[in-house]
Scaffold this active site. Structure first.
Site, short mmCIF file in Angstrom:
data_model
loop_
_atom_site.label_atom_id
_atom_site.label_comp_id
_atom_site.label_asym_id
_atom_site.label_seq_id
_atom_site.Cartn_x
_atom_site.Cartn_y
_atom_site.Cartn_z
CB CYS A 181 30.14 -20.35 -20.30
SG CYS A 181 29.71 -21.05 -18.71
CD GLU A 182 28.36 -25.01 -25.33
OE1 GLU A 182 28.85 -26.13 -25.51
OE2 GLU A 182 27.87 -24.31 -26.25
CG HIS A 183 30.64 -25.92 -20.38
ND1 HIS A 183 31.93 -25.58 -20.75
CD2 HIS A 183 30.17 -26.73 -21.35
CE1 HIS A 183 32.23 -26.18 -21.88
NE2 HIS A 183 31.18 -26.87 -22.28
CG HIS A 184 29.61 -23.62 -15.16
ND1 HIS A 184 30.74 -23.76 -15.94
CD2 HIS A 184 29.66 -24.61 -14.24
CE1 HIS A 184 31.46 -24.78 -15.51
NE2 HIS A 184 30.84 -25.32 -14.47
CD GLN A 217 37.31 -16.36 -25.63
OE1 GLN A 217 37.03 -16.25 -24.44
NE2 GLN A 217 38.44 -15.90 -26.13
CG HIS A 252 35.43 -17.58 -20.04
ND1 HIS A 252 34.68 -18.40 -20.86
CD2 HIS A 252 36.24 -16.87 -20.87
CE1 HIS A 252 35.04 -18.22 -22.12
NE2 HIS A 252 35.98 -17.28 -22.16
CB CYS A 283 32.30 -20.64 -15.69
SG CYS A 283 33.43 -20.65 -17.09
#
Length: 210
Positions: A99-102, A140, A168, A170
Site C-alpha cells: 500500500c502506498e500509505h504505509h 486497491q 491489507h 496496514c
C-alpha cells in the site's frame, strides 16, 4: 499526431519522471541505515550489517512493476479464434503488492475477464498485467481500474471485468488490527457494465476455485 493510447502516454511520462529523479543504490542503503537507527537499533551490529543491501534488493523485487510496461505485454494477440465471442475469465490470480500509505503488504487474488472482439491474448499475459500493477505502491481501487483500463484500451474487447479481493496488512497487523478482513473492488467496462446478465455471469465465477 501521436498514435499512443492514453495508458501508453501515462506510462511513458511516469517512467521518464521516475528515471530522472531515481536515487542510486547507495542512497537507498543509507536510508535503510537511518530507519534502523530511528527504530532504536545499531546498523553496524553483525545481524544488521548486510540488512540495507538486502532491503534494497527486496525492494527491487517488490517494485519491479515500475520498470515494466503493461501495454507492451498485451501487444501480441491471436485472431484465428473461429468467431469465439464468449467470456474469457482468468480466476484467482494471486498477487502481492504494497500500500502506498504505509508500504505494508497487500495480499490477494484477482479475477480478470473480457469478451473478445475478433482477437484474444495469451492467458499468461492477463496474469502479467495484474503482476505489473501489483508490483508498485498501490491502493486497491486504483490497481483494479488500471488493470481493466489497460486491457480495454489495448485489446478493445466488447467488455472487461476485474474483481480483486485482498487483505491489507496496514489494517490487519497495525492500526485497527482486524485480521481476517478483506477488501473487494471491481471495475466493469463495456458489456459488463451495460448488461446485467453478463455482469452476473462474471460475478458468479468469482469464488476461489477448488
Amino acid at each position: 499526431m501521436s498514435n499512443l493510447s492514453n495508458v501508453q502516454v501515462l506510462e511513458r511520462d511516469r517512467k521518464a519522471e521516475e528515471e530522472s529523479a531515481r536515487p542510486d543504490r547507495a542512497e537507498v542503503e543509507a536510508a535503510v541505515r537511518t530507519i534502523i537507527r530511528w527504530a532504536g537499533d545499531d546498523p553496524k551490529r553483525d545481524g544488521l550489517i548486510e540488512t540495507p543491501s538486502r532491503v534494497a534488493r527486496a525492494f527491487e523485487e517488490f517494485f519491479i512493476g515500475y520498470s515494466q510496461n503493461p501495454t507492451t505485454i498485451l501487444q501480441k494477440t491471436f485472431e484465428e479464434i473461429d468467431g469465439y465471442d464468449e467470456m474469457i475469465t482468468l480466476r484467482a490470480v494471486r498477487f502481492e503488492s504494497h500500500c502506498e500509505h504505509h508500504m505494508a503488504p497487500i495480499v490477494g487474488k484477482a479475477w480478470v475477464a473480457y469478451i473478445p472482439n475478433g482477437r484474444v491474448v495469451g492467458i499468461s499475459k492477463l496474469a502479467r498485467v495484474v503482476e505489473v500493477y501489483a508490483k508498485r505502491l498501490q491502493i486497491q481501487e486504483k490497481m483494479t481500474a488500471q488493470i481493466a483500463n489497460t486491457i480495454n484500451e489495448v485489446l478493445k474487447p466488447q467488455g472487461v471485468a476485474v474483481l480483486i479481493k485482498a487483505q491489507h496488512h496496514c489494517m490487519t497487523t497495525r492500526g485497527i488490527h482486524k485480521p481476517g478482513t478483506d477488501l473487494v473492488t471491481s471495475r466493469m467496462l463495456g458489456c459488463f457494465r451495460d448488461n446485467a446478465t453478463t455482469r452476473q455471469e462474471f460475478l458468479s465465477m468469482t469464488t476461489d476455485p477448488e
